[in-house]
Design a protein around this motif. Structure first.
Motif: not given
Length: 133
Positions: A25, A27, A41, A61, A96-99, A115, A117
């Protein structure tokens, strides 16, 4: 940088040829100077063998969409860091999307995920090993 097998005459590279990281993910927002403080990431790939590692990185995704494969090479007996944010071809992954990440290699490698953040002034960094098989 290889692990000895058997009687010591045969040396095998350390690692696996397939790695999975399910918790991606990137940000959208960042705080601080660019480029060092941009939220991201990152994959860290170690090639302990004597042959160039040729990898394919695929992002999966939650909606079933896949991005990639993104080609990546790591020279023999070297390490390479690659930000997911920097992937461009075949197209830039959305932020901004989970993968999840699947890394496939022609030779055994070791894959670590991290990551950074920086959405707020109190920055956070994490790192973990992928699942290799």
């Amino acid at each position: 940088m290889t692990a000895a097998e058997g009687d010591g005459d045969d040396e095998e590279p350390i690692g696996e040829t397939r790695w999975v990281i399910p918790g991606g993910h990137v940000p959208v927002d960042s705080t601080g100077p660019e480029p060092e403080m941009v939220s991201h990431d990152k994959l860290c790939v170690l090639n302990t063998g004597s042959e160039m590692a040729t990898l394919e990185v695929t992002l999966s995704y939650a909606d079933g969409h896949e991005a990639g494969p993104y080609p990546l090479t790591v020279a023999a007996e070297r390490v390479r860091h690659m930000r997911i944010n920097d992937l461009i071809d075949p197209y830039a992954p959305p932020l901004g999307r989970d993968y999840a990440i699947v890394v496939e290699s022609n030779v055994p490698v070791v894959v670590q995920f991290s990551r950074q953040d920086t959405r707020q002034a109190e920055n956070a960094t994490l790192s973990t090993m992928g699942y290799g098989e």
